[in-house]
Write a protein that holds these residues in place. Structure first.
Motif, PDB file in Angstrom:
ATOM      1  N   VAL A 176       0.878  -1.172   0.000  1.00 49.12           N
ATOM      2  CA  VAL A 176       0.000   0.000   0.000  1.00 49.12           C
ATOM      3  C   VAL A 176       0.915   1.221   0.000  1.00 49.12           C
ATOM      4  O   VAL A 176       1.756   1.369   0.888  1.00 49.12           O
ATOM      5  CB  VAL A 176      -0.935   0.008   1.227  1.00 49.12           C
ATOM      6  CG1 VAL A 176      -1.737   1.292   1.285  1.00 49.12           C
ATOM      7  CG2 VAL A 176      -1.857  -1.211   1.199  1.00 49.12           C
ATOM      8  N   ASP A 177       0.778   2.075  -1.002  1.00 47.69           N
ATOM      9  CA  ASP A 177       1.637   3.250  -1.149  1.00 47.69           C
ATOM     10  C   ASP A 177       1.126   4.385  -0.263  1.00 47.69           C
ATOM     11  O   ASP A 177       0.230   5.125  -0.646  1.00 47.69           O
ATOM     12  CB  ASP A 177       1.695   3.690  -2.607  1.00 47.69           C
ATOM     13  CG  ASP A 177       2.663   4.840  -2.832  1.00 47.69           C
ATOM     14  OD1 ASP A 177       3.300   5.302  -1.851  1.00 47.69           O
ATOM     15  OD2 ASP A 177       2.775   5.283  -3.984  1.00 47.69           O
ATOM     16  N   LEU A 178       1.706   4.504   0.922  1.00 53.93           N
ATOM     17  CA  LEU A 178       1.264   5.534   1.868  1.00 53.93           C
ATOM     18  C   LEU A 178       1.840   6.905   1.539  1.00 53.93           C
ATOM     19  O   LEU A 178       1.487   7.887   2.189  1.00 53.93           O
ATOM     20  CB  LEU A 178       1.627   5.118   3.295  1.00 53.93           C
ATOM     21  CG  LEU A 178       0.945   3.826   3.755  1.00 53.93           C
ATOM     22  CD1 LEU A 178       1.443   3.429   5.134  1.00 53.93           C
ATOM     23  CD2 LEU A 178      -0.567   3.966   3.759  1.00 53.93           C
ATOM     24  N   THR A 179       2.710   7.005   0.545  1.00 51.06           N
ATOM     25  CA  THR A 179       3.187   8.323   0.113  1.00 51.06           C
ATOM     26  C   THR A 179       2.190   8.964  -0.840  1.00 51.06           C
ATOM     27  O   THR A 179       2.167  10.174  -0.987  1.00 51.06           O
ATOM     28  CB  THR A 179       4.562   8.225  -0.583  1.00 51.06           C
ATOM     29  OG1 THR A 179       4.443   7.425  -1.761  1.00 51.06           O
ATOM     30  CG2 THR A 179       5.598   7.639   0.353  1.00 51.06           C
ATOM     31  N   ALA A 180       1.346   8.140  -1.476  1.00 54.34           N
ATOM     32  CA  ALA A 180       0.387   8.659  -2.447  1.00 54.34           C
ATOM     33  C   ALA A 180      -1.046   8.666  -1.924  1.00 54.34           C
ATOM     34  O   ALA A 180      -1.889   9.378  -2.458  1.00 54.34           O
ATOM     35  CB  ALA A 180       0.456   7.833  -3.729  1.00 54.34           C
ATOM     36  N   ALA A 181      -1.335   7.863  -0.921  1.00 56.16           N
ATOM     37  CA  ALA A 181      -2.709   7.714  -0.447  1.00 56.16           C
ATOM     38  C   ALA A 181      -2.853   8.213   0.986  1.00 56.16           C
ATOM     39  O   ALA A 181      -2.125   7.768   1.866  1.00 56.16           O
ATOM     40  CB  ALA A 181      -3.121   6.245  -0.516  1.00 56.16           C
ATOM     41  N   PRO A 182      -3.812   9.116   1.235  1.00 54.89           N
ATOM     42  CA  PRO A 182      -4.091   9.491   2.626  1.00 54.89           C
ATOM     43  C   PRO A 182      -4.588   8.272   3.395  1.00 54.89           C
ATOM     44  O   PRO A 182      -5.159   7.346   2.821  1.00 54.89           O
ATOM     45  CB  PRO A 182      -5.203  10.537   2.512  1.00 54.89           C
ATOM     46  CG  PRO A 182      -5.216  10.974   1.087  1.00 54.89           C
ATOM     47  CD  PRO A 182      -4.669   9.825   0.289  1.00 54.89           C
ATOM     48  N   LEU A 183      -4.383   8.270   4.706  1.00 54.07           N
ATOM     49  CA  LEU A 183      -4.756   7.152   5.566  1.00 54.07           C
ATOM     50  C   LEU A 183      -5.701   7.656   6.651  1.00 54.07           C
ATOM     51  O   LEU A 183      -5.358   8.564   7.412  1.00 54.07           O
ATOM     52  CB  LEU A 183      -3.486   6.553   6.195  1.00 54.07           C
ATOM     53  CG  LEU A 183      -3.613   5.420   7.195  1.00 54.07           C
ATOM     54  CD1 LEU A 183      -4.345   4.227   6.606  1.00 54.07           C
ATOM     55  CD2 LEU A 183      -2.235   5.002   7.680  1.00 54.07           C
ATOM     56  N   ILE A 184      -6.916   7.087   6.678  1.00 50.61           N
ATOM     57  CA  ILE A 184      -7.870   7.434   7.724  1.00 50.61           C
ATOM     58  C   ILE A 184      -8.231   6.161   8.475  1.00 50.61           C
ATOM     59  O   ILE A 184      -8.034   5.053   7.976  1.00 50.61           O
ATOM     60  CB  ILE A 184      -9.140   8.132   7.177  1.00 50.61           C
ATOM     61  CG1 ILE A 184      -9.939   7.223   6.235  1.00 50.61           C
ATOM     62  CG2 ILE A 184      -8.769   9.447   6.490  1.00 50.61           C
ATOM     63  CD1 ILE A 184     -11.271   7.825   5.768  1.00 50.61           C
ATOM     64  N   TYR A 185      -8.738   6.328   9.700  1.00 49.67           N
ATOM     65  CA  TYR A 185      -9.178   5.153  10.451  1.00 49.67           C
ATOM     66  C   TYR A 185     -10.451   5.479  11.219  1.00 49.67           C
ATOM     67  O   TYR A 185     -10.696   6.618  11.617  1.00 49.67           O
ATOM     68  CB  TYR A 185      -8.089   4.644  11.405  1.00 49.67           C
ATOM     69  CG  TYR A 185      -7.939   5.443  12.675  1.00 49.67           C
ATOM     70  CD1 TYR A 185      -8.510   4.990  13.869  1.00 49.67           C
ATOM     71  CD2 TYR A 185      -7.263   6.650  12.684  1.00 49.67           C
ATOM     72  CE1 TYR A 185      -8.385   5.726  15.033  1.00 49.67           C
ATOM     73  CE2 TYR A 185      -7.135   7.389  13.835  1.00 49.67           C
ATOM     74  CZ  TYR A 185      -7.701   6.924  15.015  1.00 49.67           C
ATOM     75  OH  TYR A 185      -7.585   7.672  16.162  1.00 49.67           O
ATOM     76  N   ARG A 186     -11.281   4.444  11.394  1.00 50.83           N
ATOM     77  CA  ARG A 186     -12.494   4.562  12.207  1.00 50.83           C
ATOM     78  C   ARG A 186     -12.207   3.911  13.541  1.00 50.83           C
ATOM     79  O   ARG A 186     -11.856   2.725  13.616  1.00 50.83           O
ATOM     80  CB  ARG A 186     -13.676   3.872  11.530  1.00 50.83           C
ATOM     81  CG  ARG A 186     -14.998   4.156  12.277  1.00 50.83           C
ATOM     82  CD  ARG A 186     -16.128   3.400  11.675  1.00 50.83           C
ATOM     83  NE  ARG A 186     -15.997   1.994  12.074  1.00 50.83           N
ATOM     84  CZ  ARG A 186     -16.721   1.021  11.565  1.00 50.83           C
ATOM     85  NH1 ARG A 186     -17.580   1.235  10.610  1.00 50.83           N
ATOM     86  NH2 ARG A 186     -16.546  -0.222  11.995  1.00 50.83           N
ATOM     87  N   ASN A 187     -12.333   4.699  14.607  1.00 54.02           N
ATOM     88  CA  ASN A 187     -12.050   4.153  15.928  1.00 54.02           C
ATOM     89  C   ASN A 187     -13.211   3.288  16.415  1.00 54.02           C
ATOM     90  O   ASN A 187     -14.213   3.118  15.716  1.00 54.02           O
ATOM     91  CB  ASN A 187     -11.684   5.270  16.919  1.00 54.02           C
ATOM     92  CG  ASN A 187     -12.821   6.225  17.198  1.00 54.02           C
ATOM     93  OD1 ASN A 187     -14.000   5.920  17.003  1.00 54.02           O
ATOM     94  ND2 ASN A 187     -12.477   7.412  17.660  1.00 54.02           N
ATOM     95  N   THR A 188     -13.080   2.737  17.601  1.00 52.25           N
ATOM     96  CA  THR A 188     -14.101   1.827  18.122  1.00 52.25           C
ATOM     97  C   THR A 188     -15.414   2.526  18.452  1.00 52.25           C
ATOM     98  O   THR A 188     -16.419   1.875  18.650  1.00 52.25           O
ATOM     99  CB  THR A 188     -13.587   1.080  19.369  1.00 52.25           C
ATOM    100  OG1 THR A 188     -13.156   2.040  20.336  1.00 52.25           O
ATOM    101  CG2 THR A 188     -12.430   0.159  19.006  1.00 52.25           C
ATOM    102  N   LEU A 189     -15.406   3.852  18.475  1.00 53.72           N
ATOM    103  CA  LEU A 189     -16.642   4.621  18.686  1.00 53.72           C
ATOM    104  C   LEU A 189     -17.311   4.971  17.366  1.00 53.72           C
ATOM    105  O   LEU A 189     -18.346   5.622  17.344  1.00 53.72           O
ATOM    106  CB  LEU A 189     -16.342   5.900  19.472  1.00 53.72           C
ATOM    107  CG  LEU A 189     -15.746   5.696  20.862  1.00 53.72           C
ATOM    108  CD1 LEU A 189     -15.388   7.040  21.491  1.00 53.72           C
ATOM    109  CD2 LEU A 189     -16.710   4.931  21.748  1.00 53.72           C
ATOM    110  N   GLY A 190     -16.689   4.565  16.236  1.00 49.88           N
ATOM    111  CA  GLY A 190     -17.268   4.824  14.927  1.00 49.88           C
ATOM    112  C   GLY A 190     -16.922   6.184  14.350  1.00 49.88           C
ATOM    113  O   GLY A 190     -17.567   6.634  13.416  1.00 49.88           O
TER     114      GLY A 190
END
Length: 121
Positions: A47-61
């Protein structure tokens, strides 16, 4: 692929509209506590993390951004949004929100799911 570690992180990810979306399923250890291992794993699976933003959903949604600088973890940025399409639009300005809501229904998206991925070989 599943691995048994002392404190596994249970998460899945998809790549949607050029954004890496990580979902935290944390029964024991959460994404925020294991972010370096998750980033290392994503890089190992190309996964090219230099080209793609990275988001995450925490356990609270709630969606937030994981900042990456020079390929390494550089902090968390608050997005504070429950809607994935809006979160993606926050990190990817060219994203067409109205036209993509239907495309982003989470139950329709195939995810790669990992439990306790280790960075050691």
């Amino acid at each position: 692929m599943h691995h048994k570690l002392a404190h596994p992180t249970d998460y899945s990810y998809t790549i949607e509209h050029g954004v890496v979306c990580v979902v935290d399923h944390a029964p024991v250890r959460c994404v925020t506590d294991d972010v370096e291992n998750i980033i290392a794993h994503l890089k190992r699976v190309n996964v090219d993390l230099t080209a793609a933003p990275l988001i995450y959903r925490n356990t609270l949604g709630i969606w937030h951004q994981i900042a990456i600088k020079d390929g390494q973890f550089d902090g968390f940025w608050a997005i504070g949004e429950r809607n994935k399409a809006v979160a993606i639009g926050t990190v990817y300005p060219g994203f067409e929100l109205a036209a993509s809501i239907v495309d982003l229904m989470e139950e329709d998206m195939p995810a790669v799911h990992y439990l306790g991925e280790s960075v050691t070989s």
